[in-house]
Design a protein around this motif. Structure first.
Motif: not given
Length: 222
Positions: A78-80, A123-129
């Motif tokens: 998670v790119n938070n 695999a998941d990549v989550v980005t909080v934009v």
């Protein structure tokens, strides 16, 4: 599920770490200072805390190496983490940090964690934009234009990588929420818990379901 969350020392990162832990995930909390990450880690079962400065490539590489030693693989990144910058706070150094932590930090984390994500079967990549990355953002928002630019960079990178990684079965999921807050919500204001539940919903979908992004409606102006 092995989950890595950047910017997990407080706020939404902490809320998200709690929600994943409640689902039984093993969570690695990262923050710019180790002490901040440890404060969240101490609230969770079977969690880990790592220092990771998103503006420093060496720090990101070290974080990926330490995660590999701890977990072996990562199922969800998670790119938070991303620095916020208000107009009133802007100077040259602050502008550079904002761009680096938001845009470059997301790129560096994703690139350095891809080997660990490729070891996962889900695999998941989550980005909080942010809604502020979009053309319909509020021009009167208190954020400096550098923050808008950093968020737009995050979103565009995630779009490109979604196309490139889909053949590998790795999903890139972006969220574009307006401003939200902790607590139970008031007058329709979006809460951190609701945004976190959107993340959990997305990563728990069947693997043939590629949800690229969540675009939230802003709170109507009264």
């Amino acid at each position: 599920m092995n989950v890595v969350i950047t910017g997990g020392g407080r706020g939404f990162g902490r809320t998200l770490a709690r929600r994943f832990a409640e689902q039984g995930a093993t969570v690695v909390v990262t923050a710019r200072t180790l002490a901040a990450a440890q404060r969240t880690r101490d609230l969770l079962p079977d969690a880990h805390a790592l220092q990771c400065d998103l503006t420093d490539p060496a720090s990101v590489r070290r974080c990926a190496e330490q995660t590999a030693e701890l977990l072996g693989h990562v199922d969800v990144l998670v790119n938070n983490g991303a620095g916020f910058l208000a107009e009133s706070q802007a100077d040259d150094d602050a502008i550079v940090r904002t761009i680096l932590s938001g845009a470059a930090g997301t790129v560096l984390m994703t690139e350095h964690f891809l080997p660990l994500l490729r070891r996962s079967g889900r695999a998941d990549v989550v980005t909080v934009v942010s809604l502020e990355a979009e053309s319909r953002s509020d021009p009167a928002h208190i954020a400096h234009a550098a923050f808008h630019a950093a968020k737009a960079g995050q979103g565009r990178y995630a779009e490109i990588m979604s196309q490139r990684l889909r053949p590998e079965g790795i999903r890139m999921i972006s969220l574009y929420p307006p401003d939200f807050e902790d607590g139970d919500g008031r007058d329709g204001v979006l809460t951190a818990r609701s945004v976190a539940d959107c993340v959990l919903f997305a990563v728990n979908q069947p693997r043939d379901c590629f949800i690229r992004s969540f675009h939230f409606e802003p709170l109507p102006v009264s």
